[in-house]
Design a protein around this motif. Structure first.
Motif, short mmCIF file in Angstrom:
data_model
loop_
_atom_site.label_atom_id
_atom_site.label_comp_id
_atom_site.label_asym_id
_atom_site.label_seq_id
_atom_site.Cartn_x
_atom_site.Cartn_y
_atom_site.Cartn_z
N MET A 1 74.38 -39.07 11.22
CA MET A 1 74.76 -38.26 12.36
C MET A 1 75.12 -39.21 13.50
N ASN A 2 76.31 -39.07 14.03
CA ASN A 2 76.69 -39.93 15.14
C ASN A 2 76.10 -39.41 16.46
N PHE A 3 76.28 -40.19 17.51
CA PHE A 3 75.63 -39.87 18.79
C PHE A 3 76.12 -38.56 19.38
N ASN A 4 77.40 -38.27 19.29
CA ASN A 4 77.92 -37.01 19.85
C ASN A 4 77.35 -35.79 19.12
N GLU A 5 77.25 -35.88 17.80
CA GLU A 5 76.64 -34.80 17.03
C GLU A 5 75.16 -34.65 17.40
N PHE A 6 74.50 -35.78 17.59
CA PHE A 6 73.09 -35.78 17.96
C PHE A 6 72.88 -35.08 19.30
N ARG A 37 67.38 -34.16 6.89
CA ARG A 37 67.07 -35.44 7.52
C ARG A 37 68.33 -36.31 7.55
N SER A 38 68.57 -36.91 8.70
CA SER A 38 69.69 -37.85 8.81
C SER A 38 69.32 -38.92 9.82
N LEU A 39 69.97 -40.06 9.70
CA LEU A 39 69.75 -41.16 10.62
C LEU A 39 70.85 -41.19 11.66
N LEU A 40 70.50 -41.65 12.85
CA LEU A 40 71.50 -41.85 13.89
C LEU A 40 72.39 -43.00 13.44
N SER A 45 80.88 -44.82 12.00
CA SER A 45 80.46 -45.41 10.74
C SER A 45 79.38 -44.56 10.10
N THR A 46 79.11 -44.84 8.84
CA THR A 46 77.99 -44.18 8.17
C THR A 46 76.76 -45.10 8.16
N ARG A 47 76.91 -46.28 8.74
CA ARG A 47 75.79 -47.23 8.81
C ARG A 47 74.81 -46.81 9.90
N PRO A 48 73.52 -46.84 9.60
CA PRO A 48 72.54 -46.45 10.63
C PRO A 48 72.52 -47.42 11.80
#
Length: 98
Positions: A1-6, A37-40, A45-48
């Motif tokens: 999940m990117n910052f804007n989605e977060f 569950r997802s990482l920021l 990118s898809t990299r955490p």
């Protein structure tokens, strides 16, 4: 999940956020939203996104509009202790407000 989605998830008020402590000085932000569950991740990118300190994590969470999260610390030396037959590793979890 990117910052804007977060940020959108935080505004909806449904997110549970955990700061995962890895190797003592590396931190990841995990978001649990509607059981998923997802990482920021880093920008597009898809990299955490990896943080080098808790203050960096807190700053990022505050900029998203969040003011508390759980800090999850794995049991010390867990990877060296045989947990066969004992179930999952123990994690110490505490709620922090910032």
């Amino acid at each position: 999940m990117n910052f804007n989605e977060f940020k959108k998830v935080v505004r909806q008020g449904d997110a549970e956020v955990h700061i995962l402590c890895n190797q003592g000085s590396l931190y990841l932000i995990q978001i649990i939203n509607e059981g998923v569950r997802s990482l920021l991740t880093q920008n597009r990118s898809t990299r955490p996104q990896v943080f080098r300190g808790l203050s960096e994590c807190y700053g990022r969470l505050i900029s998203a509009g969040l003011h508390c999260a759980f800090v999850d610390q794995a049991c010390a030396h867990d990877e060296m202790i045989s947990r066969q037959g004992y179930g999952a590793s123990r994690v110490d979890q505490r709620l922090v407000r910032f």
